[in-house]
Write a protein that holds these residues in place. Structure first.
Motif, PDB file in Angstrom:
ATOM      1  N   GLY A 114     -18.262   9.896  19.685  1.00 10.60           N
ATOM      2  CA  GLY A 114     -17.692  10.728  20.445  1.00 10.60           C
ATOM      3  C   GLY A 114     -18.650  12.122  21.038  1.00 10.60           C
ATOM      4  O   GLY A 114     -18.182  13.165  21.265  1.00 10.60           O
ATOM      5  N   ASN A 115     -20.066  11.923  20.759  1.00 11.36           N
ATOM      6  CA  ASN A 115     -21.012  12.804  21.556  1.00 11.36           C
ATOM      7  C   ASN A 115     -21.421  12.442  22.765  1.00 11.36           C
ATOM      8  O   ASN A 115     -22.598  12.147  22.807  1.00 11.36           O
ATOM      9  CB  ASN A 115     -21.938  12.783  20.108  1.00 11.36           C
ATOM     10  CG  ASN A 115     -21.603  13.248  19.044  1.00 11.36           C
ATOM     11  OD1 ASN A 115     -20.927  14.265  18.635  1.00 11.36           O
ATOM     12  ND2 ASN A 115     -21.808  12.396  17.968  1.00 11.36           N
ATOM     13  N   ALA A 116     -20.635  12.765  23.795  1.00 11.36           N
ATOM     14  CA  ALA A 116     -20.954  12.474  25.066  1.00 11.36           C
ATOM     15  C   ALA A 116     -22.046  13.024  25.487  1.00 11.36           C
ATOM     16  O   ALA A 116     -22.287  14.430  25.355  1.00 11.36           O
ATOM     17  CB  ALA A 116     -19.553  12.746  25.763  1.00 11.36           C
ATOM     18  N   PRO A 117     -23.039  12.228  26.246  1.00  9.03           N
ATOM     19  CA  PRO A 117     -24.005  13.164  27.021  1.00  9.03           C
ATOM     20  C   PRO A 117     -23.681  14.275  28.107  1.00  9.03           C
ATOM     21  O   PRO A 117     -22.696  14.152  28.611  1.00  9.03           O
ATOM     22  CB  PRO A 117     -25.006  12.108  27.584  1.00  9.03           C
ATOM     23  CG  PRO A 117     -23.760  10.959  27.670  1.00  9.03           C
ATOM     24  CD  PRO A 117     -22.919  11.005  26.743  1.00  9.03           C
ATOM     25  N   SER A 118     -24.474  14.882  28.440  1.00  8.49           N
ATOM     26  CA  SER A 118     -24.332  15.836  29.529  1.00  8.49           C
ATOM     27  C   SER A 118     -24.847  14.964  30.781  1.00  8.49           C
ATOM     28  O   SER A 118     -25.226  14.010  30.875  1.00  8.49           O
ATOM     29  CB  SER A 118     -25.457  16.984  29.438  1.00  8.49           C
ATOM     30  OG  SER A 118     -26.690  16.415  29.668  1.00  8.49           O
TER      31      SER A 118
END
Length: 396
Positions: free
Chosen positions: A269-273
């Motif tokens: 759930g920690n999507a990249p920029s």
């Protein structure tokens, strides 16, 4: 351990982040003068914390405190002398116990005095157990700026928690930064895990200190492992951009590890920029790995992460250059559906691709779409594009 002295007091006594921080004392008198406590600051110069300042005391109280200092401390007192005074005379004094930080800072302003581990530790513990966290953060910042992080910080924080004075994220960040500044990376990382144990949530600043600090000294793989572990433990802070790690891995040619890190964090759930994604896409393009770049572009678009038009168009050109104009146009349609509208360059790249591949009918549909959207300035340009599709020559 010997510490450098605190900075001299400045005219600007308060900081925005700590509006109630007690002002530092004025410069001490010359060594040859009588030992006299400096007068309290002007009432209009600041808004001091009442329990930590002499600004609300009477002249008689100031005189009494000056007499107490003069009685128990000679002008050349040492850190051990000060510690004994704080413990045995000031700490239990019914009238002056709340002025301990004032005296502590006064001592720091003396040219002949240096605080050491014992006085720092005493002051930090005293501020913690009396819930004076503004003063505690101030002292911790002084310790770091010297620089000199407390080697017993972990035990100190455990004791604070036992006594109901849980340290906050600012205190942790200050000490982690200090450890890293001293290149004591293991201790700094240990402090981060202490935060997890105590239930203190990470901030983006915490990760910036840890991950940025490791990357700056070439410990990129350690930074990757730390990020993944934080993500698996559920403490990864929302909003932290791990672009820096991806960028360094790409510069080192370690795209495999960059993909692993990004996929692992993304799954949790920690999507990249979009910057992290485009950095990795550019890394693939430099190595000629068009398929990998396309897969990443499709994934980011499906997640609503829109690339910049330059990277997007360059990837479409790469696809057309290897005979994949149809796939490139499908990517255009996917991007359009997610809100990334094609520009004139996008259409020109695709029409040129169709022309080289002899796909006249598909190319003509695009040319007509270009005309409808105003990307063809006149009929002469339109005819030139159509003729190019007919004879297999690009006029772009």
């Amino acid at each position: 351990m010997v510490f450098k002295k605190f900075p001299k007091p400045r005219s600007k006594l308060l900081r925005p982040s700590s509006p109630l921080a007690p002002p530092p004392l004025p410069p001490p008198p010359p060594a040859t003068a009588d030992f006299v406590l400096p007068p309290p600051p002007e009432a209009s110069s600041a808004t001091p914390l009442p329990t930590l300042s002499l600004s609300t005391t009477t002249a008689a109280t100031t005189t009494q405190l000056t007499h107490l200092l003069k009685t128990h401390l000679n002008p050349s007192f040492t850190s051990q002398d000060l510690l004994a005074f704080l413990k045995n005379h000031l700490h239990h004094h019914p009238k002056f116990t709340h002025l301990d930080l004032h005296v502590f800072r006064y001592a720091a302003a003396l040219d002949s005095f240096r605080h050491d581990h014992s006085t720092f530790e005493w002051m930090v513990r005293t501020l913690a157990v009396t819930d004076r966290f503004d003063g505690l953060n101030s002292v911790l910042e002084f310790m770091v700026s010297n620089p000199c992080p407390c080697s017993d910080a972990l035990e100190m924080f455990k004791e604070m928690r036992i006594k109901g004075c849980a340290p906050n994220v600012v205190s942790f960040n200050t000490l982690i930064k200090g450890f890293f500044r001293e290149r004591k990376f293991e201790q700094g990382i240990g402090m981060a895990y202490e935060m997890i144990e105590l239930g203190c949530e990470f901030s983006t600043v915490t990760c910036e200190i840890l991950i940025g600090g490791l990357c700056r000294v070439g410990k990129v793989l350690e930074a990757c492992n730390l990020l993944i572990d934080f993500s698996r433990k559920g403490v990864f802070p929302n909003g932290f951009d791990y672009f820096g790690v991806i960028e360094r891995l790409c510069k080192e040619g370690n795209l495999g590890r960059a993909v692993e890190v990004m996929n692992e964090l993304w799954r949790k759930g920690n999507a990249p920029s979009f910057i992290a994604c485009t950095t990795l896409i550019e890394g693939f393009r430099r190595l000629g790995k068009t398929e990998e770049a396309v897969r990443l572009m499709e994934k980011m678009l499906k997640d609503g992460i829109l690339p910049d038009s330059v990277t997007y168009n360059c990837l479409l050109r790469d696809m057309c250059d290897v005979g994949k104009s149809m796939e490139a146009n499908k990517l255009r349609l996917l991007a359009s559906g997610k809100g990334l509208d094609p520009d004139g360059m996008t259409y020109n790249i695709l029409v040129a691709g169709y022309t080289r591949e002899g796909k006249r009918k598909d190319g003509q549909l695009l040319v007509d779409e270009m005309l409808d959207k105003g990307f063809i300035p006149d009929i002469a340009t339109y005819n030139r594009l159509i003729n190019g599709l007919s004879n297999g020559k690009s006029y772009l």
